[in-house]
Write an enzyme that holds these catalytic residues in place. Sequence first.
Site, short mmCIF file in Angstrom:
data_model
loop_
_atom_site.label_atom_id
_atom_site.label_comp_id
_atom_site.label_asym_id
_atom_site.label_seq_id
_atom_site.Cartn_x
_atom_site.Cartn_y
_atom_site.Cartn_z
N TYR A 156 5.16 1.81 -2.13
CA TYR A 156 4.86 3.18 -2.54
C TYR A 156 3.39 3.53 -2.30
O TYR A 156 3.07 4.58 -1.74
CB TYR A 156 5.21 3.37 -4.01
N LYS A 160 1.80 6.40 0.23
CA LYS A 160 1.01 7.54 -0.20
C LYS A 160 -0.38 7.54 0.43
O LYS A 160 -0.95 8.62 0.68
CB LYS A 160 0.94 7.59 -1.73
#
Length: 231
Positions: A156, A160
């Site tokens: 994750y 990002k």
Amino acid sequence: MSTTTLITGANKGLGFETARQLIAVGHAVWAGARTQEKAEQAAKELGARPLVVDVTDDASVRAAAELVEKESGALDVLVNNAGIADPSDDQEGLTGPDMTAVLDTNVVGVVRMMHAFVPLLQRGRGIVVNVGSGLGSFGRTTDPERMEGQFASPAYNASKAAVSMLTVQYARQYPELRVNVVDPGFTATDLNGHTGIQTVAEGAEAIVRAAQLTPDGPTATFTDRHGSVPW
């Protein structure tokens, strides 16, 4: 004339709340979701228009762009909100396919949306809001005093960080657009099992603000509801 806005992942969480707030200030929102059922349910609750768009599927994204072009002619605001978290809490078990799945949704999904919708954005106000995260900030994840520096979420966080770089590059590639990335903050959503410390209304603040920029507003910025975020 109302502002035409498309939000991916608008059927729940931050996407749904962002749609609700933007509709309240006069935006005509296309509520994007992966299935017809989810899109129609969200649209009915919001007073929006349903749009089936699966950001991991090229054909789905192309079909969505064709429908928006046919019905709206142009697009003023694109909010790239759809995203997924790491598939497992066992970080030692993170596999190549796990990483590929997260990147395909969170990063390549943005690329698919931009490729399909830039022509429509160029006819409209040209505002792009990429929903990033403080977990993608090198400045925050390396600060032991920050929440973002307290735990690991490699897929994750990497995704990002990539979204932030995509934002900067698209802003350079399309100087006529306003392309920015925002950190909603640690918001209680399905993505984190509702462990976040902010409400979705608070989390949507930065997204909604960036979606209301004027065509001469800032581009290639990283902000949250409190101000600038370090890259």
